[in-house]
Design a protein around this motif. Sequence first.
Motif, PDB file in Angstrom:
ATOM      1  N   TRP A  74       0.793  -1.235   0.000  1.00  0.00           N
ATOM      2  CA  TRP A  74       0.000   0.000   0.000  1.00  0.00           C
ATOM      3  C   TRP A  74       0.819   1.276   0.000  1.00  0.00           C
ATOM      4  CZ3 TRP A  74      -0.866  -3.821   3.778  1.00  0.00           C
ATOM      5  CH2 TRP A  74      -0.292  -3.606   5.026  1.00  0.00           C
ATOM      6  N   ASP A  75       2.089   1.213   0.312  1.00  0.00           N
ATOM      7  CA  ASP A  75       2.899   2.435   0.277  1.00  0.00           C
ATOM      8  C   ASP A  75       2.963   2.993  -1.139  1.00  0.00           C
ATOM      9  OD1 ASP A  75       3.413   2.420   2.966  1.00  0.00           O
ATOM     10  OD2 ASP A  75       5.463   1.676   2.796  1.00  0.00           O
ATOM     11  N   GLY A  76       2.669   4.262  -1.279  1.00  0.00           N
ATOM     12  CA  GLY A  76       2.793   4.943  -2.548  1.00  0.00           C
ATOM     13  C   GLY A  76       1.694   4.688  -3.558  1.00  0.00           C
ATOM     14  N   VAL A  77       0.608   4.010  -3.156  1.00  0.00           N
ATOM     15  CA  VAL A  77      -0.467   3.811  -4.120  1.00  0.00           C
ATOM     16  C   VAL A  77      -1.098   5.159  -4.455  1.00  0.00           C
ATOM     17  CG1 VAL A  77      -0.989   1.430  -3.468  1.00  0.00           C
ATOM     18  CG2 VAL A  77      -2.220   3.288  -2.374  1.00  0.00           C
ATOM     19  N   GLU A  78      -1.506   5.290  -5.703  1.00  0.00           N
ATOM     20  CA  GLU A  78      -2.095   6.547  -6.169  1.00  0.00           C
ATOM     21  C   GLU A  78      -3.526   6.744  -5.685  1.00  0.00           C
ATOM     22  OE1 GLU A  78      -0.688   9.053  -8.066  1.00  0.00           O
ATOM     23  OE2 GLU A  78       1.205   7.994  -7.714  1.00  0.00           O
ATOM     24  N   ASP A  79      -4.282   5.636  -5.653  1.00  0.00           N
ATOM     25  CA  ASP A  79      -5.693   5.764  -5.277  1.00  0.00           C
ATOM     26  C   ASP A  79      -6.221   4.432  -4.767  1.00  0.00           C
ATOM     27  OD1 ASP A  79      -6.262   4.158  -7.549  1.00  0.00           O
ATOM     28  OD2 ASP A  79      -6.503   5.921  -8.809  1.00  0.00           O
TER      29      ASP A  79
ATOM     30  N   GLU B 223      -6.182   1.363  -7.184  1.00  0.00           N
ATOM     31  CA  GLU B 223      -4.875   0.698  -7.290  1.00  0.00           C
ATOM     32  C   GLU B 223      -4.615  -0.155  -6.049  1.00  0.00           C
ATOM     33  OE1 GLU B 223      -0.092   1.681  -7.566  1.00  0.00           O
ATOM     34  OE2 GLU B 223      -1.506   3.344  -7.655  1.00  0.00           O
TER      35      GLU B 223
ATOM     36  N   ARG C  86      -3.952  -4.201  -6.029  1.00  0.00           N
ATOM     37  CA  ARG C  86      -2.768  -4.831  -5.430  1.00  0.00           C
ATOM     38  C   ARG C  86      -3.166  -5.881  -4.396  1.00  0.00           C
ATOM     39  NH1 ARG C  86       1.881  -0.347  -4.113  1.00  0.00           N
ATOM     40  NH2 ARG C  86       2.141   0.466  -6.222  1.00  0.00           N
TER      41      ARG C  86
ATOM     42  N   PRO D 139      -5.586   6.393   0.698  1.00  0.00           N
ATOM     43  CA  PRO D 139      -5.394   7.084  -0.575  1.00  0.00           C
ATOM     44  C   PRO D 139      -6.753   7.577  -1.103  1.00  0.00           C
ATOM     45  CG  PRO D 139      -5.312   4.730  -0.911  1.00  0.00           C
ATOM     46  CD  PRO D 139      -5.383   4.952   0.577  1.00  0.00           C
ATOM     47  N   ARG D 140      -6.705   8.535  -1.974  1.00  0.00           N
ATOM     48  CA  ARG D 140      -7.926   9.063  -2.583  1.00  0.00           C
ATOM     49  C   ARG D 140      -8.775   7.913  -3.106  1.00  0.00           C
ATOM     50  NH1 ARG D 140      -7.968   9.572  -7.796  1.00  0.00           N
ATOM     51  NH2 ARG D 140      -5.714   9.775  -7.879  1.00  0.00           N
TER      52      ARG D 140
ATOM     53  N   TRP E  63     -10.320   5.497  -1.372  1.00  0.00           N
ATOM     54  CA  TRP E  63     -10.242   4.204  -0.684  1.00  0.00           C
ATOM     55  C   TRP E  63     -11.617   3.709  -0.239  1.00  0.00           C
ATOM     56  CZ3 TRP E  63     -11.733   3.067   4.295  1.00  0.00           C
ATOM     57  CH2 TRP E  63     -11.945   4.141   5.162  1.00  0.00           C
TER      58      TRP E  63
END
Length: 192
Positions: free
Chosen positions: A108-113, A116, A120, A147-148, A150
């Motif tokens: 989950w680190d760095g997911v855009e939204d 995504e 994953r 993230p946006r 979620w």
Amino acid sequence: MTVASLRLTGHPDADELLTRDPNALLLGMVLDQQIPMEKAFFGPWAIAERMGGSLDIAEIAAAHPDTFSKLFAVPPAVHRFPGSMAWRVQAVCRVLVEQYGGNAANIWDGVEDGAELRRRVAAIPGFGDQKSAIFVALLGKQYDVTPRGWREAAGRYGEDGSRLSVADVVDEESLVLVRAAKKAAKAAAAAK
């Protein structure tokens, strides 16, 4: 990341492991199938204890399947289906080692939204559509992974104030409400 103190097992040491170790949280979700939620999320702590006190993902991934299955089956068994769930946990650990550096937080680190994130999570062995949605909700509601989008990615499990899954369990009262919702859902499915 600020993680609330999780209270999913009724066992302080097991809950503390879930709170501080993303790998434990992911493996608890893997085990959350056909057994009570508390037992499933207690599983990572039980595995760690049986492995000498640490939840070593690389060691689990590399273990001989028969040896790891026996570790699962020692009474009290980690899961009611120790062989198949030991295999599943090892499969997840291999994915963690091979794709995420042995750390579930890298999923989950760095997911855009949220979409995504859900993709994953869904790619992890044993995570179907519903389990993926619940895990995204758990990450958002209790693990500060937001993230946006979620909530939308988590579907009804992401709704604020819902009491549908492990994502909503924060105390004994919420556990009772989640159990009641699950019981009602099973009754409705059986009536169809």
